[in-house]
Design a protein around this motif. Structure first.
Motif, PDB file in Angstrom:
ATOM      1  N   GLU A 184       0.810  -1.206   0.000  1.00 24.87           N
ATOM      2  CA  GLU A 184       0.000   0.000   0.000  1.00 24.87           C
ATOM      3  C   GLU A 184       0.850   1.265   0.000  1.00 24.87           C
ATOM      4  N   VAL A 185       2.177   1.107   0.068  1.00 24.19           N
ATOM      5  CA  VAL A 185       3.097   2.246   0.091  1.00 24.19           C
ATOM      6  C   VAL A 185       3.812   2.394  -1.247  1.00 24.19           C
ATOM      7  N   VAL A 186       4.202   1.274  -1.825  1.00 22.04           N
ATOM      8  CA  VAL A 186       4.969   1.271  -3.074  1.00 22.04           C
ATOM      9  C   VAL A 186       4.092   0.689  -4.189  1.00 22.04           C
ATOM     10  N   PRO A 187       3.649   1.498  -5.142  1.00 24.04           N
ATOM     11  CA  PRO A 187       2.798   0.981  -6.210  1.00 24.04           C
ATOM     12  C   PRO A 187       3.546  -0.005  -7.094  1.00 24.04           C
ATOM     13  N   VAL A 188       2.793  -0.872  -7.738  1.00 22.35           N
ATOM     14  CA  VAL A 188       3.414  -1.909  -8.554  1.00 22.35           C
ATOM     15  C   VAL A 188       4.243  -1.291  -9.682  1.00 22.35           C
ATOM     16  N   GLU A 189       3.873  -0.099 -10.132  1.00 24.87           N
ATOM     17  CA  GLU A 189       4.649   0.569 -11.182  1.00 24.87           C
ATOM     18  C   GLU A 189       6.073   0.862 -10.704  1.00 24.87           C
ATOM     19  N   SER A 190       6.221   1.220  -9.431  1.00 20.87           N
ATOM     20  CA  SER A 190       7.554   1.470  -8.879  1.00 20.87           C
ATOM     21  C   SER A 190       8.366   0.190  -8.836  1.00 20.87           C
ATOM     22  N   PHE A 191       7.705  -0.897  -8.425  1.00 18.78           N
ATOM     23  CA  PHE A 191       8.396  -2.192  -8.420  1.00 18.78           C
ATOM     24  C   PHE A 191       8.849  -2.564  -9.825  1.00 18.78           C
ATOM     25  N   HIS A 192       7.992  -2.352 -10.818  1.00 18.69           N
ATOM     26  CA  HIS A 192       8.354  -2.700 -12.196  1.00 18.69           C
ATOM     27  C   HIS A 192       9.534  -1.870 -12.688  1.00 18.69           C
ATOM     28  N   ARG A 193       9.591  -0.596 -12.275  1.00 18.07           N
ATOM     29  CA  ARG A 193      10.747   0.225 -12.668  1.00 18.07           C
ATOM     30  C   ARG A 193      12.035  -0.322 -12.054  1.00 18.07           C
ATOM     31  N   LEU A 194      11.966  -0.720 -10.789  1.00 16.74           N
ATOM     32  CA  LEU A 194      13.145  -1.283 -10.136  1.00 16.74           C
ATOM     33  C   LEU A 194      13.535  -2.617 -10.776  1.00 16.74           C
ATOM     34  N   GLN A 195      12.538  -3.429 -11.080  1.00 21.09           N
ATOM     35  CA  GLN A 195      12.822  -4.717 -11.711  1.00 21.09           C
ATOM     36  C   GLN A 195      13.436  -4.526 -13.096  1.00 21.09           C
ATOM     37  N   ASP A 196      12.907  -3.585 -13.852  1.00 19.08           N
ATOM     38  CA  ASP A 196      13.478  -3.297 -15.172  1.00 19.08           C
ATOM     39  C   ASP A 196      14.918  -2.807 -15.041  1.00 19.08           C
ATOM     40  N   ALA A 197      15.185  -2.018 -13.994  1.00 22.50           N
ATOM     41  CA  ALA A 197      16.551  -1.529 -13.778  1.00 22.50           C
ATOM     42  C   ALA A 197      17.489  -2.685 -13.485  1.00 22.50           C
TER      43      ALA A 197
END
Length: 250
Positions: A184-197
């Motif tokens: 509820e703090v980190v949206p899935v879009e942020s996770f996807h950006r980190l994963q792509d990185a």
């Protein structure tokens, strides 16, 4: 063998560590029963060097890895008590990225120069998970990076002066990131950006775990009234231990 793979329980791993001073900073050191050249620098969540963080450190030591924990609150007491959360959020808003990374670098130096470590990684939880990604991108000496539910929100906090995604792409060694599907703090879009990185790197294996239904900070024992959070912790911790051993005890 049980202490090597199981997550800290309600009873916890017996606390065998000690409070130490490194370069004028407080830290918590837990060492294996036998000499080890593998080490991990622990970066706490917002609860600081709390009883549970000490259990994680002692669990790593039981698995044969020297564990040194950064005092994120610089002498102010860490606590797992939810009643302290508001105060801890205020402290978090005062943290500076650059000075924090400088402190971590001094602790890493100590592990190499004074504790006999040859391979050292970094593991962080929540706010510490974000710092683990930053430090991993800053210091190429690290043998691994583990980021448990890193707090990288969609809109950076005012004091987040360094871009976690940019630094994640610079991590040289093996990296593991663990994301709660109901964060509820980190949206899935942020996770996807980190994963792509992570996946953009040309060196360093990447492992990303997703735990559907688990909430932000799912490893915190205070959140284990939700069985999904406890199950995610119980499943993930043995795999994290195995990853750490494979990358530091070489």
């Amino acid at each position: 063998m049980a202490n090597e793979i199981s997550a800290p329980s309600a009873d916890g791993v017996p606390s065998d560590g000690e409070n130490v001073t490194v370069a004028g900073m407080n830290a918590y050191l837990s060492r294996p029963p036998e000499a080890s050249t593998g080490g991990m620098l622990l970066l706490p969540s917002i609860t600081g060097i709390s009883p549970q963080l000490r259990e994680f450190a002692d669990g790593l030591a039981a698995a044969g890895v020297t564990a040194l924990s950064w005092d994120i609150w610089r002498g102010r007491p860490g606590s797992d008590d939810p009643a302290q959360m508001e105060t801890q959020f205020q402290w978090a808003s005062e943290l500076d990225d650059e000075s924090s990374l400088t402190e971590m670098g001094k602790l890493l130096d100590h592990m190499f120069d004074e504790l006999g470590c040859r391979q050292v990684g970094v593991i962080g939880w929540c706010i510490g998970g974000r710092f683990a990604l930053l430090f991993g991108g800053r210091d190429s000496r690290l043998a691994n990076v583990v980021a448990y539910h890193p707090t990288v929100p969609g809109s950076p906090a005012p004091n987040h002066t360094l871009d976690a995604t940019e630094f994640t792409a610079r991590i040289a060694g093996p990296a593991m990131m663990l994301y709660p599907g109901a964060d509820e703090v980190v949206p899935v879009e942020s996770f996807h950006r980190l994963q792509d990185a992570l996946n953009s790197r040309t060196t360093g294996p990447s492992i990303a775990h997703v735990y559907p239904g688990a909430g932000h900070g799912f490893t915190a024992r205070a959140l284990h009234g939700n069985p999904v959070n406890k199950a995610a912790t119980d499943l993930s911790w043995p795999q994290v231990i195995a990853f750490i051993r494979a990358t530091t005890l070489v």
